[in-house]
Design a protein around this motif. Structure first.
Motif, short mmCIF file in Angstrom:
data_model
loop_
_atom_site.label_atom_id
_atom_site.label_comp_id
_atom_site.label_asym_id
_atom_site.label_seq_id
_atom_site.Cartn_x
_atom_site.Cartn_y
_atom_site.Cartn_z
N ALA A 265 13.97 13.86 -2.08
CA ALA A 265 13.25 13.19 -2.89
C ALA A 265 13.50 11.46 -2.65
N THR A 266 14.97 11.27 -2.47
CA THR A 266 15.30 9.97 -2.28
C THR A 266 14.46 9.40 -1.00
N VAL A 267 14.72 10.38 0.07
CA VAL A 267 14.06 9.73 1.19
C VAL A 267 12.68 9.52 1.16
N ALA A 268 11.86 10.42 0.46
CA ALA A 268 10.47 10.46 0.30
C ALA A 268 9.99 8.94 -0.32
N VAL A 269 10.98 8.68 -1.66
CA VAL A 269 10.68 7.34 -2.17
C VAL A 269 10.71 6.40 -1.40
N VAL A 270 11.96 6.11 -0.56
CA VAL A 270 12.48 4.93 0.08
C VAL A 270 11.42 4.79 1.06
N VAL A 271 10.96 5.81 1.91
CA VAL A 271 10.01 5.86 2.73
C VAL A 271 8.64 4.99 2.46
N VAL A 272 8.15 5.82 1.31
CA VAL A 272 6.89 5.29 0.65
C VAL A 272 6.98 3.88 0.19
N ILE A 273 7.93 3.25 -0.63
CA ILE A 273 7.99 2.25 -1.05
C ILE A 273 8.30 1.14 0.15
N GLY A 274 9.06 1.60 1.04
CA GLY A 274 9.48 0.74 2.39
C GLY A 274 8.04 0.65 3.10
N LEU A 275 7.46 1.41 3.28
CA LEU A 275 6.33 1.29 4.17
C LEU A 275 5.26 0.47 3.29
N ALA A 276 5.04 0.82 2.00
CA ALA A 276 4.07 -0.19 1.47
C ALA A 276 4.61 -1.54 1.50
N ALA A 277 5.74 -1.71 1.42
CA ALA A 277 6.20 -3.25 1.29
C ALA A 277 6.04 -3.80 2.55
N ALA B 155 1.54 6.79 4.15
CA ALA B 155 3.04 6.80 3.44
C ALA B 155 3.51 8.19 3.12
N PRO B 156 2.92 9.08 2.09
CA PRO B 156 3.42 10.27 1.83
C PRO B 156 3.44 11.21 3.15
N ALA B 157 2.80 11.20 4.15
CA ALA B 157 2.79 11.88 5.42
C ALA B 157 3.96 11.32 6.10
N LEU B 158 4.08 10.19 6.27
CA LEU B 158 5.63 9.77 6.73
C LEU B 158 6.54 10.25 6.04
N GLY C 230 -12.95 -4.87 10.98
CA GLY C 230 -13.62 -5.80 9.91
C GLY C 230 -13.45 -5.46 8.46
N ARG C 231 -12.25 -4.79 8.15
CA ARG C 231 -12.15 -4.26 6.64
C ARG C 231 -11.05 -5.33 6.14
N GLY C 232 -10.99 -5.00 4.88
CA GLY C 232 -10.12 -6.09 4.10
C GLY C 232 -8.91 -5.22 3.59
N ARG C 233 -8.31 -5.96 2.52
CA ARG C 233 -6.96 -5.31 2.19
C ARG C 233 -6.76 -4.24 1.29
N TRP C 234 -8.24 -3.67 0.52
CA TRP C 234 -8.11 -2.55 0.06
C TRP C 234 -8.17 -1.35 1.13
N THR C 235 -8.65 -1.58 2.00
CA THR C 235 -8.67 -0.57 3.28
C THR C 235 -7.19 -0.17 3.57
N VAL C 236 -6.37 -1.36 3.64
CA VAL C 236 -4.89 -1.17 4.03
C VAL C 236 -4.46 -0.36 3.18
N VAL C 237 -4.72 -0.65 1.76
CA VAL C 237 -4.22 -0.21 0.42
C VAL C 237 -4.31 1.48 0.78
N ALA C 238 -5.70 1.84 0.85
CA ALA C 238 -6.04 3.17 1.00
C ALA C 238 -5.23 3.78 2.19
N ALA C 239 -5.20 3.19 3.37
CA ALA C 239 -4.64 3.67 4.47
C ALA C 239 -3.30 4.04 4.24
N THR C 240 -2.57 2.91 3.53
CA THR C 240 -0.99 3.14 3.34
C THR C 240 -0.89 4.26 2.16
N ALA C 241 -1.56 4.57 1.46
CA ALA C 241 -1.53 5.63 0.40
C ALA C 241 -1.41 7.03 1.08
N VAL C 242 -2.54 7.07 2.24
CA VAL C 242 -2.55 8.22 3.12
C VAL C 242 -1.32 8.38 3.89
#
Length: 686
Positions: free
Chosen positions: A179-191, A117-120, A103-115
């Motif tokens: 570094a390239t892979v990390a950036v692509v994964v983070v941006i791609g997952l966030a999008a 994405a770097p792990a992935l 029952g949470r909102g979009r800011w929870t999704v943002v916070a979860a993605t921030a955690v």
């Protein structure tokens, strides 16, 4: 918002496993199709929807189970690409679904993605580091693709400098690949998560009301398996969102090996009482038994449900009989299949079985567990007349031959008469004076229609629906070909009433699907008003054997509107046409009895004004009052000129709405234009 089940702990429940398997399989299918079909990679992104459904409705471990199984299957089928797609879909859909579940909102999704994405990104770097050969191949492919693009662009004077800079950036990106892979994964997952929050989230919100409930679910019981004796003391059961109790102060005891018939009208609480006996905890009251109910375990409790297709899991008949049993369990599969009338069918695929054959298979699988308590919930409803007699006789023998208590839910007087005890429910309460003799069913009275009003067989109008030399074979042209129909010819005129009868597996349901235009025959043709019926889907309405499968919305009003394409104002009139009051419009589908569900499904079909109406086993599982009401509706519809085709094992009262009978046997039309006499009892099979 739909009511959620209480939080649970421990291993995955059967409902969670089933959902993870089915929805995970959908994700695998989408991932593989998107990988192998040209220009269809976008299909893979749809896999986030089923994963989101799992995450929204169940614990995270269900998503994990679906992901692991999906990765293994997709890797074996098509390699690492689809397997990686399954993982991405699980992460994206899982994030959105889990946030929706909480029952949470979009800011929870943002916070979860921030955690996440770097792990992935770290996992992706680690995998490329470990699998050096794959890394080199991937980077070489990227370099060659980039060089090709910049090479073409460099031939244009205006883009020559840009091509050089692009090559330099490409070389830098490949050199610092981690570094390239990390950036692509983070941006791609966030999008991806952002897009999924909008798209997948909208789908999940639309399906929010459809929260499945496992009505057989029971808490873990560490005691040894001993389902008998069992005693119910002032038991009450109320389902979520229900306005009243399904069981209201029931006290009932089951001591030893007897055949107990449980009778009563639709909605009286019979199935609910069977679920309590199977181990479901009551809302109030007490259930005392010697040990654990042991549902599905050897020596415990076995259930044969009203819908056999929900119990069949094996690919082959023999596999399903022993499904879930220990590998060392001694089961004589052939003997069990002979016992239930499926002798010689061990190697058949379960997808080729008719509804009655599936029911027999469910009985065999239940008996393979050697239960001490067998619960039969309308297990004879989908079986032909001889099969009903055989199965009733088998249930009556089991208490003596296998020291097994059998509780049989039924509407049939002849089946209840074979029982040692008869228990009758009405409105969730036990009636007084039950247990010693069979309490007679209420006389359904007249159905309100008159018998067989049609003229002589030779004096009929030209056929509205015409079948010309139709044959059909499932999996035609393969080693698994299964012939179902052979050279069928028949004609149905305006206002006709045709009854199609035959044993289980005779081809009745296949013929119904052909007549409705939902199945293209292997040969021959089916015409409606001179045109192929497959081009007029909906003009011939088909009411399924199980009405619940046809009801796709949460309330009666919304379902009829969706099925018929009408407005809210027209719903009361649609309900009135099938004999239901306007107040039913706001009832929830899951709160309806079996007879009410059939009428609601019929209301949605009739509101579309079909030329022909086909009903597949319309009387199965109905009490005498509901049968009489439905027959009255059908008789009136025929009087108004609607052509009826009824497929049924049950001939009681059918002479009042049908004046012709077609008998199918092994896919062939054996008898046509037999005129049945109107009957008030269980009339003869033609």
């Amino acid at each position: 918002m739909a009511e959620r089940p209480p939080s649970v702990r421990g291993p995955l429940r059967p409902l969670e496993l089933a959902a993870a398997a089915v929805l995970g399989g959908v994700t695998v299918a989408l991932a593989v199709l998107g990988w192998i079909l040209p220009h269809a990679s976008a299909i893979q992104a749809l896999g986030a929807v089923p994963m989101g459904l799992v995450a929204q409705r169940y614990r995270p471990r269900a998503v994990l189970a679906a992901t692991v199984a999906g990765c293994v299957v997709s890797f074996l089928v098509a390699g690492t690409g689809p397997a990686y797609s399954v993982v991405v879909c699980a992460i994206v859909g899982g994030l959105v679904g889990d946030v929706k579940r909480r029952g949470r909102g979009r800011w929870t999704v943002v916070a979860a993605t921030a955690v996440v994405a770097p792990a992935l990104a770290g996992v992706a770097d680690l995998m490329l580091l470990v699998f050096a050969a794959s890394r080199k191949l991937t980077l070489d492919q990227i370099r060659n693709l980039g060089r090709g693009v910049t090479g073409v662009a460099g031939r244009l004077p205006l883009l020559h400098g840009a091509a050089d800079r692009a090559n330099h950036l490409l070389d830098t990106a490949i050199r610092d690949w981690w570094a390239t892979v990390a950036v692509v994964v983070v941006i791609g997952l966030a999008a991806s998560v952002a897009a999924a929050w909008v798209i997948v989230g909208a789908v999940l919100d639309r399906l929010e009301w459809m929260v499945p409930e496992d009505r057989m679910e029971a808490p873990d019981d560490p005691r040894p398996i001993a389902p008998l004796p069992v005693s119910l003391r002032d038991v009450h059961v109320r389902y979520p969102q229900a306005a009243s109790d399904a069981l209201d102060g029931v006290s009932f005891a089951l001591e030893g090996p007897d055949l107990v018939a449980l009778v009563g009208a639709n909605g009286s609480g019979k199935s609910t009482l069977a679920r309590v006996l199977a181990g479901r905890p009551p809302t109030a009251g007490e259930v005392v038994r010697a040990g654990a109910a042991g549902l599905g375990k050897r020596g415990g409790t076995a259930v044969i449900s009203q819908r056999p297709e929900s119990q069949v899991l094996g690919v082959r008949v023999a596999d399903d009989v022993v499904w879930g049993l220990p590998a060392d369990a001694a089961v004589d599969v052939e003997q069990l299949l002979d016992l239930v009338g499926l002798g010689g069918m061990a190697a058949r695929e379960t997808t080729t079985l008719s509804g009655g054959e599936l029911q027999r298979l469910a009985v065999a699988a239940a008996l393979a567990r050697r239960p001490k308590l067998l619960l039969s919930d309308e297990s004879t409803a989908m079986i032909d007349e001889q099969g009903r007699k055989d199965l009733t006789s088998l249930l009556a023998r089991l208490p003596r031959t296998a020291q097994m208590a059998v509780v049989h839910v039924t509407h049939r007087a002849e089946e209840a008469a074979a029982a040692d005890r008869v228990v009758r429910l009405a409105g969730g309460r036990l009636l007084e004076g039950v247990g010693d003799s069979f309490p007679p069913f209420a006389d359904p009275g007249p159905t309100g229609s008159t018998p067989a009003r049609r003229g002589p067989l030779g004096d009929r109008r030209a056929g509205v629906l015409v079948v010309e030399d139709v044959s059909h074979t499932y999996a035609d042209g393969t080693p698994w070909a299964q012939p179902a129909l052979h050279g069928i010819n028949l004609s149905v005129g305006e206002g006709d009433g045709l009854l199609i009868v035959g044993g289980n597996g005779s081809g009745k349901s296949t013929l119904a699907w052909v007549l409705a235009g939902l199945l293209e025959p292997t040969s021959g043709r089916c015409l409606l008003d001179g045109r192929p019926v497959t081009r007029q889907v909906g003009a011939v309405a088909l009411a399924f054997q199980h009405a619940r499968l046809q009801l796709q919305r949460p309330t009666v009003r919304s379902d009829i509107k969706a099925a018929a394409g009408i407005g809210s104002d027209a719903v009361p009139a649609a309900l009135a046409e099938v004999g239901l009051d306007a107040e039913f419009a706001d009832r929830r589908i899951d709160q309806l009895s079996g007879g009410e569900m059939r009428r609601v499904a019929l209301a949605g079909l009739l509101a579309r004004r079909p030329r022909v109406l086909i009903l597949d086993e319309p009387l199965a599982g109905l009490d005498p009052s509901s049968r009489a009401g439905l027959l009255s509706v059908l008789g009136r519809l025929r009087d108004e000129g609607l052509s009826l085709i009824v497929i049924s094992h049950d001939l009681e009262g059918m002479g009042e709405v049908c004046d012709r009978t077609a008998l199918l046997a092994q896919g062939r039309l054996q008898l046509h234009d037999y005129v049945p006499e109107p009957v008030s009892g269980g009339g003869p099979t033609p």
